[in-house]
Design a protein around this motif. Structure first.
Motif, PDB file in Angstrom:
ATOM      1  N   ASP A 223      -5.751   5.897   0.523  1.00  0.00           N
ATOM      2  CA  ASP A 223      -4.860   5.444   1.589  1.00  0.00           C
ATOM      3  C   ASP A 223      -5.200   6.113   2.916  1.00  0.00           C
ATOM      4  O   ASP A 223      -5.495   5.431   3.896  1.00  0.00           O
ATOM      5  CB  ASP A 223      -3.402   5.734   1.180  1.00  0.00           C
ATOM      6  CG  ASP A 223      -2.404   5.038   2.084  1.00  0.00           C
ATOM      7  OD1 ASP A 223      -2.842   4.161   2.866  1.00  0.00           O
ATOM      8  OD2 ASP A 223      -1.207   5.347   2.013  1.00  0.00           O
TER       9      ASP A 223
ATOM     10  N   ASN B 297     -11.970  -3.273  -0.356  1.00  0.00           N
ATOM     11  CA  ASN B 297     -10.882  -4.148  -0.773  1.00  0.00           C
ATOM     12  C   ASN B 297     -11.402  -5.214  -1.720  1.00  0.00           C
ATOM     13  O   ASN B 297     -12.571  -5.582  -1.693  1.00  0.00           O
ATOM     14  CB  ASN B 297     -10.238  -4.813   0.435  1.00  0.00           C
ATOM     15  CG  ASN B 297      -9.275  -3.865   1.120  1.00  0.00           C
ATOM     16  OD1 ASN B 297      -8.978  -2.788   0.596  1.00  0.00           O
ATOM     17  ND2 ASN B 297      -8.818  -4.249   2.283  1.00  0.00           N
TER      18      ASN B 297
ATOM     19  N   VAL C 272       0.844  -1.199   0.000  1.00  0.00           N
ATOM     20  CA  VAL C 272       0.000   0.000   0.000  1.00  0.00           C
ATOM     21  C   VAL C 272       0.878   1.249   0.000  1.00  0.00           C
ATOM     22  O   VAL C 272       0.635   2.199  -0.751  1.00  0.00           O
ATOM     23  CB  VAL C 272      -0.937  -0.010   1.222  1.00  0.00           C
ATOM     24  CG1 VAL C 272      -1.659   1.326   1.335  1.00  0.00           C
ATOM     25  CG2 VAL C 272      -1.934  -1.148   1.097  1.00  0.00           C
TER      26      VAL C 272
ATOM     27  N   GLN D 285      -6.183  -6.548  -1.253  1.00  0.00           N
ATOM     28  CA  GLN D 285      -5.918  -5.118  -1.251  1.00  0.00           C
ATOM     29  C   GLN D 285      -7.016  -4.413  -2.038  1.00  0.00           C
ATOM     30  O   GLN D 285      -7.849  -5.037  -2.694  1.00  0.00           O
ATOM     31  CB  GLN D 285      -4.571  -4.832  -1.917  1.00  0.00           C
ATOM     32  CG  GLN D 285      -3.426  -5.625  -1.354  1.00  0.00           C
ATOM     33  CD  GLN D 285      -2.772  -4.917  -0.192  1.00  0.00           C
ATOM     34  OE1 GLN D 285      -3.377  -4.026   0.409  1.00  0.00           O
ATOM     35  NE2 GLN D 285      -1.573  -5.336   0.136  1.00  0.00           N
TER      36      GLN D 285
ATOM     37  N   THR E 278       2.366   1.855  -3.467  1.00  0.00           N
ATOM     38  CA  THR E 278       1.495   2.151  -4.606  1.00  0.00           C
ATOM     39  C   THR E 278       1.592   3.591  -5.118  1.00  0.00           C
ATOM     40  O   THR E 278       1.796   3.791  -6.324  1.00  0.00           O
ATOM     41  CB  THR E 278       0.046   1.778  -4.255  1.00  0.00           C
ATOM     42  OG1 THR E 278       0.029   0.364  -4.020  1.00  0.00           O
ATOM     43  CG2 THR E 278      -0.903   2.108  -5.380  1.00  0.00           C
TER      44      THR E 278
ATOM     45  N   VAL F   5      -4.085  -0.963  -5.902  1.00  0.00           N
ATOM     46  CA  VAL F   5      -2.779  -1.572  -5.628  1.00  0.00           C
ATOM     47  C   VAL F   5      -2.475  -2.586  -6.719  1.00  0.00           C
ATOM     48  O   VAL F   5      -1.396  -2.579  -7.332  1.00  0.00           O
ATOM     49  CB  VAL F   5      -2.771  -2.249  -4.242  1.00  0.00           C
ATOM     50  CG1 VAL F   5      -1.449  -2.985  -4.028  1.00  0.00           C
ATOM     51  CG2 VAL F   5      -2.992  -1.226  -3.151  1.00  0.00           C
TER      52      VAL F   5
ATOM     53  N   TYR G 215      -4.218   8.653  -4.915  1.00  0.00           N
ATOM     54  CA  TYR G 215      -4.312   7.422  -4.149  1.00  0.00           C
ATOM     55  C   TYR G 215      -4.073   7.714  -2.665  1.00  0.00           C
ATOM     56  O   TYR G 215      -4.754   7.198  -1.788  1.00  0.00           O
ATOM     57  CB  TYR G 215      -3.295   6.395  -4.645  1.00  0.00           C
ATOM     58  CG  TYR G 215      -3.330   5.097  -3.888  1.00  0.00           C
ATOM     59  CD1 TYR G 215      -4.267   4.118  -4.205  1.00  0.00           C
ATOM     60  CD2 TYR G 215      -2.467   4.858  -2.820  1.00  0.00           C
ATOM     61  CE1 TYR G 215      -4.334   2.935  -3.488  1.00  0.00           C
ATOM     62  CE2 TYR G 215      -2.521   3.681  -2.095  1.00  0.00           C
ATOM     63  CZ  TYR G 215      -3.461   2.725  -2.434  1.00  0.00           C
ATOM     64  OH  TYR G 215      -3.529   1.551  -1.716  1.00  0.00           O
TER      65      TYR G 215
END
Lengths: 507, 308
Positions: B209, B120, B12, B139, B15, B143, B204
């Motif tokens: 995140d 996810n 993560v 994930q 990414t 990702v 992201y």
């Protein structure tokens, strides 16, 4: 001999019969401003033949070839392929007609593989990029006898392999007329033989090859026909058979009157410059100068002569400290590690002079270390020095003006004025008169002769035969990086020097 | 701490770096030195967050971020490709511009939360794999997409004609020009595509995140992505390795701070990507190095047909 100096009237094909030549150049003229680079140039290239295009630097060889390739638009004349006129001044039309040229500077992308380089120009319109060559390309390679690993990246290939790759690329694009510009200049004798074997096979396949060269001996072995240019005109076009090397050398150089020189009196003073077994290698390891050994004494004016690219400029650059010597020793006047003699590099702007600085600042570069100036440089002193430098050769410019605005002749005068201001015992000048008008060149020649007469040792490189024969007390001829002739004035002879300059080196 | 969780957290963290570095790779392969990367990431982050919170849709927010990055880099390309300005100075200016612009646009959104979170993935079978399941397949989809992109870009460069043209573009633009391929147009194209990817990396961070907006929230990740591209010598596979290494360092640092005890000082680890970059640069300066590890030959040089 005079019978050779005429155009061969028969050409390759009898008019009104016989085969149509692959390439016909008809009455092409091209000038750049006042300079007539080509005047009524005509010659034929029969299909399946190898034609050598010979001539001195500036004879117009490159200009006519660029016109054939469509890079230049001629003022007059036509280019025909198979009898059909090719649109002038269009590289695309020339390519479509089957004209392909391999330039002296290769146009390969180093990080790509050999095959990818070819594929750039042949693989139009596809999406997926194969990593192995297609059938047609492999056939072509076998037909012409290429020995190139197509999967290798170009940076790992030798110069000879790169050249083969360039030729293959041009042929893969469908070229039927292949023009090679000075193809042997980067090759060893063995590689040259391999290249000529390929050239013969290309000709045997019905394509034609034009070799632009100044290396007579090599070219004579491979060419069927010879075209000689001098001063923008074709002075000979015909069969190679029956011509001796002397005949061709005379065609290239022509008959010229030797002018009585105003050379310095031949007095030998103390030795100021001495080279022993000096060899210089390029960044790729190729030898540029091989085992140069000679001395220059006070009172001498030594001219290094040669066709461009035979090591003269590298030799002088090494003496001036611009290039490293790989073997051998150069001993010249030094103070500590510093040069204590005059050096005039071939490039004034950027090396001899800083283009962005004013003339007064440029006049200080170098002399600033002499005793006359300390760490503190008062403007009045700097200005007086700059004025003195400019007056040496009567440069009409304000000392504050930007250096890059000056003409080539004035730039050369400023560099010379600065370098001669300290009365050096040795003067090394790389092509000091190149690109100058007649009056400027004469002025600079006179200055160098005067310095030599006054006891300085002078070494200069030149491309001009006439100039060199006029003022030199000694001539060194270079070919393929080697000094092949060391001549005194009583041995100056156009034919001898011409042959030395154009002779290929036996290894 | 479990190794699976650490690896999952590392991916993560990797990414955003990976998106930005892949974008940077495309731009630099085209021969444009893009030092505006940190600014473009911030523009992407703020656009993604603002549009997501206004529209309520994460997809709309991410698409807007990509577009914003494209526009930002189109402006950069106009300066350095069309006007041929100095790429270093212009890039740094655009980097600072992007930071300032994002702070200005995002000031009303500081501290707000997004309505939803990205779910996810739960790919049947794959998610149940031991080890790989929780590390890779549980994930969020972005990702996985980042790592798929590594393969796509790698194949694009090595196996397609447009990829060959792109490699040539950064090495020898005059070669492309001589076979009639528009150098300027292609440089714009890859600047814009790369800008979109860089901005996606930024978005992201802010949308998936964290998800939140804080001024200057990329905190140097753009520079790390730039370093990763050099570390990888412009090879996509190695870009992935570099990004994952950074992700590991980041994840470890986070754990160490959370647990209060650290085997290696996190501040020391922070410095490592730059040290690695310097080491690679020094190694690259050696003369005998293979040409394929060197930067694109035309990197940072504006193309001007008249001045060959």
């Amino acid at each position: 001999m005079s019978s050779l100096s005429r155009l061969d009237p028969s050409g390759a094909s009898a008019p009104g019969g016989g085969p149509v030549p692959l390439l016909a150049v008809e009455d092409v003229s091209k000038s750049f401003g006042e300079v007539h680079a080509n005047t009524d140039v005509s010659f034929l290239v029969p299909a399946g033949s190898v034609v050598a295009l010979l001539g001195e630097n500036g004879a117009g060889k490159s200009t006519i070839m660029n016109a054939v390739c469509g890079l230049y638009l001629p003022e007059k004349g036509r280019i025909r392929i198979d009898g059909a006129v090719v649109e002038a001044g269009s590289p695309a039309a020339a390519r479509a007609a089957g004209i392909g040229m391999v330039h002296q500077q290769f146009k390969l992308v180093e990080t790509l593989t050999a095959y990818e380089n070819i594929s750039l120009s042949t693989g139009r319109g596809r999406f997926l990029q194969p990593s192995t060559p297609e059938e047609g390309l492999r056939t072509l390679m076998a037909e012409v006898g290429f020995q190139v690993d197509l999967s290798a990246p170009v940076w790992s290939l030798s110069l000879a392999a790169r050249q083969q790759l360039e030729i293959l690329r041009v042929l893969a694009q469908g070229a039927r007329l292949l023009i090679l510009d000075e193809p042997t200049s980067v090759l060893s004798p063995v590689e040259t033989e391999q290249l000529f074997a390929i050239v013969r096979r290309i000709a045997a396949s019905g394509r034609s090859v034009i070799l632009i060269s100044h290396k007579l001996a090599e070219i004579r072995d491979v060419a069927d026909r010879i075209v000689v240019m001098r001063a923008g005109r074709v002075v000979f076009s015909g069969e190679n058979k029956g011509l001796s090397a002397d005949d061709i050398a005379e065609l290239i150089i022509g008959k010229r009157e030797l002018r009585a020189g105003v050379r310095p009196p031949a007095r030998r003073g103390t030795r100021h410059l001495s080279l022993s077994d000096v060899s210089i290698r390029g960044r790729d390891g190729a030898p540029l100068v091989r085992q140069g050994t000679f001395d220059v004494h006070g009172g001498e004016l030594v001219v290094v002569l040669g066709v461009a690219g035979n090591g003269q400029s590298e030799l002088l650059d090494a003496i001036g400290g611009l290039m490293a010597v790989s073997e051998g020793v150069i001993s010249a006047p030094r103070v500590g590690r510093r040069r204590a003699f005059a050096f005039i590099p071939a490039r004034h702007l950027g090396i001899g002079l800083a283009p962005g600085l004013s003339l007064e600042d440029n006049a200080m570069l170098g002399p600033h270390r002499s005793g006359a100036f300390g760490a503190w440089m008062p403007r009045s002193k700097v200005r007086a020095h700059a004025k003195a430098v400019l007056e040496t050769f009567q440069v009409k410019a304000r000392v504050q003006s930007a250096t890059r605005r000056l003409s080539g002749g004035n730039l050369q005068r400023v560099v010379l004025g600065r370098e001669l201001s300290s009365s050096p015992p040795l003067i090394v000048a790389s092509y000091p008169t190149r690109g100058l008008d007649i009056a400027s060149a004469a002025q600079i020649r006179e200055a160098l002769v005067a310095k030599a007469s006054a006891g300085a040792a002078v070494l200069m490189a030149s491309e001009e035969l006439d100039e060199s024969l006029e003022i030199a007390t000694r001539i060194l001829v270079m070919s393929s990086g080697r000094i092949v002739g060391d001549l005194a004035p009583d041995a100056f002879d156009m034919d001898v020097i011409g042959r030395l300059m154009t002779a290929a080196q036996e290894s | 701490m479990s190794i699976e969780l650490l690896l999952a957290a590392a991916l993560v963290s990797a990414t955003p770096i990976l998106y930005a570095a892949l974008g940077q790779l495309l731009i630099e392969k085209a021969g444009v030195l893009n030092l505006s990367i940190e600014g473009a990431m911030l523009v992407g982050a703020v656009t993604g967050f603002v549009v997501t919170s206004l529209s309520g849709s994460m997809v709309v927010g991410l698409v807007a971020a990509v577009l914003a990055g494209g526009v930002f880099n189109a402006a950069f390309a106009f300066c350095v490709v069309t006007l041929r300005l100095n790429q270093v100075v212009t890039g740094l200016a655009f980097s600072i511009l992007g930071a300032g612009l994002s702070a200005f646009i995002g000031q009303a959104f500081v501290g707000k939360a997004l309505p939803s979170q990205m779910p996810n993935l739960d790919i049947p079978l794959l998610a149940d794999l031991p080890f790989l399941g929780p590390v890779i397949f549980k994930q969020d989809p972005l990702v996985l997409l980042a790592f798929v992109l590594v393969g796509v870009i790698s194949l694009f460069l090595s196996r397609t004609r447009p990829g060959l043209l792109l490699r040539t573009l950064g090495e020898s633009p005059q070669t492309l020009d001589s076979i009639g391929i528009p150098v300027i147009g292609l440089r714009y194209l890859y600047s814009i595509l790369g800008g979109g990817l860089i901005a996606l990396g930024g978005a992201y961070l802010s949308v998936v995140d964290t998800p939140t907006w804080v001024e200057n929230m990329t905190a140097g990740r753009g520079w790390i992505a730039l370093a990763v591209v050099i570390f990888a010598s412009w090879r996509p596979g190695w870009v992935m390795v570099g990004a994952v290494l950074f992700g590991l360092v980041d994840a470890y640092r986070f754990r160490a701070q959370a647990s209060g005890q650290a085997f290696i000082d996190p501040h020391f680890l922070n410095m490592l990507p730059y040290v690695a970059t310097l080491v690679v640069l020094i190694a690259m300066s050696r003369p005998g190095l293979k040409a394929r590890l060197r930067p694109p030959a035309a990197l940072g040089l504006p193309y001007d047909r008249e001045r060959r």
